[in-house]
Motif scaffolding. Sequence first.
Motif, PDB file in Angstrom:
ATOM      1  N   SER A  55       0.808  -1.220   0.000  1.00  0.00           N
ATOM      2  CA  SER A  55       0.000   0.000   0.000  1.00  0.00           C
ATOM      3  C   SER A  55       0.840   1.270   0.000  1.00  0.00           C
ATOM      4  O   SER A  55       0.406   2.312  -0.480  1.00  0.00           O
ATOM      5  CB  SER A  55      -0.938  -0.002   1.206  1.00  0.00           C
ATOM      6  N   TYR A  56       2.058   1.190   0.533  1.00  0.00           N
ATOM      7  CA  TYR A  56       2.878   2.387   0.633  1.00  0.00           C
ATOM      8  C   TYR A  56       3.705   2.661  -0.617  1.00  0.00           C
ATOM      9  O   TYR A  56       4.415   3.661  -0.690  1.00  0.00           O
ATOM     10  CB  TYR A  56       3.808   2.293   1.854  1.00  0.00           C
ATOM     11  N   SER A  57       3.659   1.784  -1.598  1.00  0.00           N
ATOM     12  CA  SER A  57       4.490   1.950  -2.785  1.00  0.00           C
ATOM     13  C   SER A  57       3.638   2.240  -4.010  1.00  0.00           C
ATOM     14  O   SER A  57       2.685   1.514  -4.311  1.00  0.00           O
ATOM     15  CB  SER A  57       5.337   0.692  -3.031  1.00  0.00           C
ATOM     16  N   LYS A  58       3.978   3.293  -4.727  1.00  0.00           N
ATOM     17  CA  LYS A  58       3.217   3.681  -5.910  1.00  0.00           C
ATOM     18  C   LYS A  58       3.402   2.682  -7.043  1.00  0.00           C
ATOM     19  O   LYS A  58       2.469   2.410  -7.806  1.00  0.00           O
ATOM     20  CB  LYS A  58       3.665   5.076  -6.353  1.00  0.00           C
ATOM     21  N   TYR A  59       4.615   2.156  -7.182  1.00  0.00           N
ATOM     22  CA  TYR A  59       4.930   1.170  -8.208  1.00  0.00           C
ATOM     23  C   TYR A  59       5.755   0.049  -7.576  1.00  0.00           C
ATOM     24  O   TYR A  59       6.309   0.205  -6.480  1.00  0.00           O
ATOM     25  CB  TYR A  59       5.756   1.779  -9.349  1.00  0.00           C
ATOM     26  N   ASP A  73       9.656   4.499   3.411  1.00  0.00           N
ATOM     27  CA  ASP A  73      10.307   5.347   2.416  1.00  0.00           C
ATOM     28  C   ASP A  73      11.504   4.639   1.793  1.00  0.00           C
ATOM     29  O   ASP A  73      11.729   4.727   0.576  1.00  0.00           O
ATOM     30  CB  ASP A  73      10.733   6.678   3.028  1.00  0.00           C
ATOM     31  N   GLU A  80      10.191   1.823  -0.516  1.00  0.00           N
ATOM     32  CA  GLU A  80       9.698   2.344  -1.781  1.00  0.00           C
ATOM     33  C   GLU A  80      10.855   2.676  -2.730  1.00  0.00           C
ATOM     34  O   GLU A  80      10.751   2.479  -3.946  1.00  0.00           O
ATOM     35  CB  GLU A  80       8.820   3.577  -1.560  1.00  0.00           C
ATOM     36  N   CYS A 103       6.930   8.881 -11.865  1.00  0.00           N
ATOM     37  CA  CYS A 103       6.912   9.828 -10.753  1.00  0.00           C
ATOM     38  C   CYS A 103       5.651   9.628  -9.914  1.00  0.00           C
ATOM     39  O   CYS A 103       4.786   8.856 -10.283  1.00  0.00           O
ATOM     40  CB  CYS A 103       6.989  11.265 -11.261  1.00  0.00           C
ATOM     41  N   TRP A 162      11.034   0.682  -6.429  1.00  0.00           N
ATOM     42  CA  TRP A 162      10.940   1.288  -7.764  1.00  0.00           C
ATOM     43  C   TRP A 162      11.715   2.581  -7.953  1.00  0.00           C
ATOM     44  O   TRP A 162      12.226   2.854  -9.043  1.00  0.00           O
ATOM     45  CB  TRP A 162       9.479   1.507  -8.153  1.00  0.00           C
ATOM     46  N   LYS A 163      11.830   3.395  -6.917  1.00  0.00           N
ATOM     47  CA  LYS A 163      12.424   4.711  -7.130  1.00  0.00           C
ATOM     48  C   LYS A 163      13.876   4.631  -7.569  1.00  0.00           C
ATOM     49  O   LYS A 163      14.326   5.397  -8.444  1.00  0.00           O
ATOM     50  CB  LYS A 163      12.291   5.559  -5.867  1.00  0.00           C
ATOM     51  N   SER A 178       4.523  -3.711 -11.333  1.00  0.00           N
ATOM     52  CA  SER A 178       4.182  -2.766 -12.403  1.00  0.00           C
ATOM     53  C   SER A 178       4.970  -3.009 -13.681  1.00  0.00           C
ATOM     54  O   SER A 178       4.429  -2.971 -14.787  1.00  0.00           O
ATOM     55  CB  SER A 178       4.446  -1.330 -11.931  1.00  0.00           C
TER      56      SER A 178
END
Length: 270
Positions: A3-7, A251, A254, A270, A258-259, A55
């Motif tokens: 849930s905390y990761s966008k990708y 953080d 994440e 982004c 992906w970052k 993703s």
Amino acid sequence: MLSYSKYIIDAHAHIFPEKIAQKATDNIGSFYDLYMNFDGTADMLIKQGDECGVSKYVVQSVATVPHQVKRINDFIVKSVEKYPDKLIGFGSLHPDMKGMEEEIDRLISLGLHGIKLHPDFQKFAINDEKACRLYDAVGDKLPFLIHTGDKRYNYSNPSLMAEIARKYPHTRFIAAHFGGWSEWEKAERELVGLDNIWVDTSSSFYSMTPEKAAELIRKFGCDRVFFGTDYPMWRADNDLEFLDRIPLGEDVKEKVLWKNINDFLGLGLC
């Protein structure tokens, strides 16, 4: 998806043409004496990843002999064209190949993002003179993803990876498997602190505790670690569950998920 990761990007996955995928996968399993969870096809990679929120995937294959190079690179390009929103391609080279410079230029023109080498499969030491021809020819044009570490052989010894990283300070290297499959202590000793070394988590979680993984991520640097499964060997859902148990902040996770690879390859997410 966590849930905390966008990708979520799987930065280390192998794929093979459907006709030979199962045979290639079985051969890898025999080489490492490890169970292979999947069949090695791109379709299965995406299916199992979709089920747990992956993703995108950095995909590659390895030319064990020189004449396979062009065929493998064409296959990777076609796979990316089939799944442009899912796959990010790395090409293959071989130290004994002819027309190396031309193939490097072709890889770049085709939009591949890096080069995968597997010294233990391709039977060359990371610091061999013939391998240095590859590093000289590529320079800083593309990064290398290099299988690193195997206590049974010396080809991919982490100390050799460290030697080459120092010799080619402007070339970026991803030392796979936290820099030393089955030789993690040596990888930690030899590779931590080198400015042009990044690592991925592939084929590592099964052999360590979440606490040890956290220690390695901190030592290599939270900006220098990429999540990877080594598909078709390991299950993405299991590796993601393990990563979620690593005692580091969301953080940091994440970044690993992906970052870091997004920034490293300039993917523009982004």
